[in-house]
Design a protein around this motif. Structure first.
Motif, PDB file in Angstrom:
ATOM      1  N   LYS A  48       1.494  32.355 -38.277  1.00 27.66           N
ATOM      2  CA  LYS A  48       2.376  31.703 -37.307  1.00 27.66           C
ATOM      3  C   LYS A  48       1.717  31.649 -35.931  1.00 27.66           C
ATOM      4  O   LYS A  48       1.706  30.613 -35.273  1.00 27.66           O
ATOM      5  CB  LYS A  48       3.716  32.430 -37.227  1.00 27.66           C
ATOM      6  CG  LYS A  48       4.714  31.726 -36.338  1.00 27.66           C
ATOM      7  CD  LYS A  48       6.084  32.352 -36.412  1.00 27.66           C
ATOM      8  CE  LYS A  48       7.057  31.587 -35.538  1.00 27.66           C
ATOM      9  NZ  LYS A  48       8.389  32.180 -35.575  1.00 27.66           N
ATOM     10  N   TYR A  49       1.200  32.763 -35.484  1.00 29.27           N
ATOM     11  CA  TYR A  49       0.425  32.839 -34.243  1.00 29.27           C
ATOM     12  C   TYR A  49      -1.009  33.066 -34.688  1.00 29.27           C
ATOM     13  O   TYR A  49      -1.401  34.193 -34.969  1.00 29.27           O
ATOM     14  CB  TYR A  49       0.941  33.964 -33.342  1.00 29.27           C
ATOM     15  CG  TYR A  49       2.392  33.761 -32.976  1.00 29.27           C
ATOM     16  CD1 TYR A  49       2.745  32.848 -31.991  1.00 29.27           C
ATOM     17  CD2 TYR A  49       3.401  34.436 -33.643  1.00 29.27           C
ATOM     18  CE1 TYR A  49       4.078  32.633 -31.669  1.00 29.27           C
ATOM     19  CE2 TYR A  49       4.733  34.239 -33.330  1.00 29.27           C
ATOM     20  CZ  TYR A  49       5.065  33.332 -32.340  1.00 29.27           C
ATOM     21  OH  TYR A  49       6.378  33.120 -32.029  1.00 29.27           O
ATOM     22  N   LYS A  50      -1.744  32.004 -34.774  1.00 33.87           N
ATOM     23  CA  LYS A  50      -3.059  32.003 -35.421  1.00 33.87           C
ATOM     24  C   LYS A  50      -4.019  33.024 -34.815  1.00 33.87           C
ATOM     25  O   LYS A  50      -4.385  32.933 -33.668  1.00 33.87           O
ATOM     26  CB  LYS A  50      -3.658  30.604 -35.383  1.00 33.87           C
ATOM     27  CG  LYS A  50      -2.921  29.648 -36.297  1.00 33.87           C
ATOM     28  CD  LYS A  50      -2.724  28.327 -35.583  1.00 33.87           C
ATOM     29  CE  LYS A  50      -1.775  27.436 -36.333  1.00 33.87           C
ATOM     30  NZ  LYS A  50      -0.407  27.586 -35.867  1.00 33.87           N
ATOM     31  N   GLY A  51      -4.399  34.000 -35.641  1.00 33.61           N
ATOM     32  CA  GLY A  51      -5.343  35.014 -35.223  1.00 33.61           C
ATOM     33  C   GLY A  51      -4.706  36.253 -34.622  1.00 33.61           C
ATOM     34  O   GLY A  51      -5.405  37.142 -34.160  1.00 33.61           O
ATOM     35  N   VAL A  52      -3.371  36.352 -34.648  1.00 30.24           N
ATOM     36  CA  VAL A  52      -2.675  37.482 -34.030  1.00 30.24           C
ATOM     37  C   VAL A  52      -1.684  38.094 -35.008  1.00 30.24           C
ATOM     38  O   VAL A  52      -0.840  37.387 -35.568  1.00 30.24           O
ATOM     39  CB  VAL A  52      -1.909  37.045 -32.756  1.00 30.24           C
ATOM     40  CG1 VAL A  52      -1.267  38.239 -32.080  1.00 30.24           C
ATOM     41  CG2 VAL A  52      -2.820  36.312 -31.801  1.00 30.24           C
ATOM     42  N   ALA A  53      -1.790  39.406 -35.220  1.00 30.26           N
ATOM     43  CA  ALA A  53      -0.860  40.131 -36.080  1.00 30.26           C
ATOM     44  C   ALA A  53      -0.286  41.308 -35.306  1.00 30.26           C
ATOM     45  O   ALA A  53      -0.980  41.948 -34.520  1.00 30.26           O
ATOM     46  CB  ALA A  53      -1.571  40.634 -37.328  1.00 30.26           C
ATOM     47  N   HIS A  54       0.988  41.576 -35.515  1.00 24.86           N
ATOM     48  CA  HIS A  54       1.666  42.694 -34.858  1.00 24.86           C
ATOM     49  C   HIS A  54       2.199  43.603 -35.960  1.00 24.86           C
ATOM     50  O   HIS A  54       3.281  43.394 -36.486  1.00 24.86           O
ATOM     51  CB  HIS A  54       2.801  42.135 -33.993  1.00 24.86           C
ATOM     52  CG  HIS A  54       3.404  43.144 -33.090  1.00 24.86           C
ATOM     53  ND1 HIS A  54       4.502  42.878 -32.333  1.00 24.86           N
ATOM     54  CD2 HIS A  54       3.087  44.418 -32.807  1.00 24.86           C
ATOM     55  CE1 HIS A  54       4.833  43.932 -31.621  1.00 24.86           C
ATOM     56  NE2 HIS A  54       3.981  44.890 -31.906  1.00 24.86           N
ATOM     57  N   ASN A  97       5.525  53.371 -27.004  1.00 31.06           N
ATOM     58  CA  ASN A  97       4.496  52.612 -27.712  1.00 31.06           C
ATOM     59  C   ASN A  97       5.092  51.961 -28.949  1.00 31.06           C
ATOM     60  O   ASN A  97       5.830  52.590 -29.690  1.00 31.06           O
ATOM     61  CB  ASN A  97       3.340  53.518 -28.135  1.00 31.06           C
ATOM     62  CG  ASN A  97       2.484  53.940 -26.967  1.00 31.06           C
ATOM     63  OD1 ASN A  97       2.421  53.243 -25.959  1.00 31.06           O
ATOM     64  ND2 ASN A  97       1.827  55.070 -27.091  1.00 31.06           N
ATOM     65  N   GLY A  98       4.739  50.711 -29.158  1.00 30.73           N
ATOM     66  CA  GLY A  98       5.152  49.986 -30.356  1.00 30.73           C
ATOM     67  C   GLY A  98       3.953  49.804 -31.257  1.00 30.73           C
ATOM     68  O   GLY A  98       2.889  50.376 -31.030  1.00 30.73           O
ATOM     69  N   ALA A  99       4.120  48.970 -32.270  1.00 34.29           N
ATOM     70  CA  ALA A  99       3.000  48.649 -33.150  1.00 34.29           C
ATOM     71  C   ALA A  99       1.947  47.902 -32.344  1.00 34.29           C
ATOM     72  O   ALA A  99       2.276  47.131 -31.435  1.00 34.29           O
ATOM     73  CB  ALA A  99       3.483  47.789 -34.307  1.00 34.29           C
ATOM     74  N   ASN A 100       0.693  48.146 -32.639  1.00 34.85           N
ATOM     75  CA  ASN A 100      -0.379  47.456 -31.930  1.00 34.85           C
ATOM     76  C   ASN A 100      -0.418  45.982 -32.293  1.00 34.85           C
ATOM     77  O   ASN A 100       0.016  45.589 -33.369  1.00 34.85           O
ATOM     78  CB  ASN A 100      -1.740  48.081 -32.256  1.00 34.85           C
ATOM     79  CG  ASN A 100      -1.935  49.413 -31.587  1.00 34.85           C
ATOM     80  OD1 ASN A 100      -1.566  49.605 -30.444  1.00 34.85           O
ATOM     81  ND2 ASN A 100      -2.521  50.350 -32.325  1.00 34.85           N
ATOM     82  N   ILE A 101      -0.989  45.199 -31.395  1.00 32.33           N
ATOM     83  CA  ILE A 101      -1.252  43.787 -31.653  1.00 32.33           C
ATOM     84  C   ILE A 101      -2.727  43.698 -32.007  1.00 32.33           C
ATOM     85  O   ILE A 101      -3.577  44.219 -31.284  1.00 32.33           O
ATOM     86  CB  ILE A 101      -0.931  42.930 -30.418  1.00 32.33           C
ATOM     87  CG1 ILE A 101       0.562  43.021 -30.093  1.00 32.33           C
ATOM     88  CG2 ILE A 101      -1.365  41.486 -30.635  1.00 32.33           C
ATOM     89  CD1 ILE A 101       0.941  42.410 -28.770  1.00 32.33           C
ATOM     90  N   TYR A 102      -3.034  43.060 -33.123  1.00 35.57           N
ATOM     91  CA  TYR A 102      -4.415  42.909 -33.562  1.00 35.57           C
ATOM     92  C   TYR A 102      -4.806  41.451 -33.446  1.00 35.57           C
ATOM     93  O   TYR A 102      -4.141  40.585 -34.015  1.00 35.57           O
ATOM     94  CB  TYR A 102      -4.584  43.404 -35.005  1.00 35.57           C
ATOM     95  CG  TYR A 102      -4.227  44.856 -35.144  1.00 35.57           C
ATOM     96  CD1 TYR A 102      -5.120  45.843 -34.753  1.00 35.57           C
ATOM     97  CD2 TYR A 102      -2.979  45.249 -35.621  1.00 35.57           C
ATOM     98  CE1 TYR A 102      -4.785  47.183 -34.837  1.00 35.57           C
ATOM     99  CE2 TYR A 102      -2.640  46.582 -35.719  1.00 35.57           C
ATOM    100  CZ  TYR A 102      -3.555  47.541 -35.321  1.00 35.57           C
ATOM    101  OH  TYR A 102      -3.211  48.861 -35.410  1.00 35.57           O
TER     102      TYR A 102
END
Length: 111
Positions: A48-54, A97-102
């Motif tokens: 959905k957000y190309k190249g970004v995972a949370h 802190n939340g889940a990291n964004i990769y």
């Protein structure tokens, strides 16, 4: 999750997939099966957000069937090889802190 749009690194999913394939080709001897599985998991959540995972480390670990510690090592290796970049995420309401964004990096950044 519209905030993820600002981290997007690719215009199309095809462009992202080509970059991932090139990362794997360039780092063929450095990456083990777990590293490849982690990268595949990140790419599946980066459409959905190309190249970004949370994602949480625990979520990746459960999906792949490895320990959280193993996933952390694999993520550090992918960072060291300039395949991904990790962004810390602080929750707006609770401030914790939340889940990291990769962020999957384009190949030219990793060159």
């Amino acid at each position: 999750m519209n905030y993820l749009h600002e981290y997007s690194t690719f215009e199309t999913v095809k462009e992202m997939d080509e970059a991932i394939s090139e990362h794997i080709r360039r780092n063929n001897y450095e990456l083990n099966e777990t590293d490849r599985n982690v990268l595949t998991m990140l790419s599946r959540y980066s459409v959905k957000y190309k190249g970004v995972a949370h994602l949480k480390v625990e979520t990746i670990a459960k999906a792949i069937g490895k320990s959280g510690r193993t996933i952390q090592r694999s993520l550090r290796k992918l960072e060291r090889l300039n395949v991904i970049e990790r962004k810390e995420f602080i929750r707006n309401k609770s401030g914790g802190n939340g889940a990291n964004i990769y962020v999957i990096l384009p190949v030219d950044v990793a060159a």
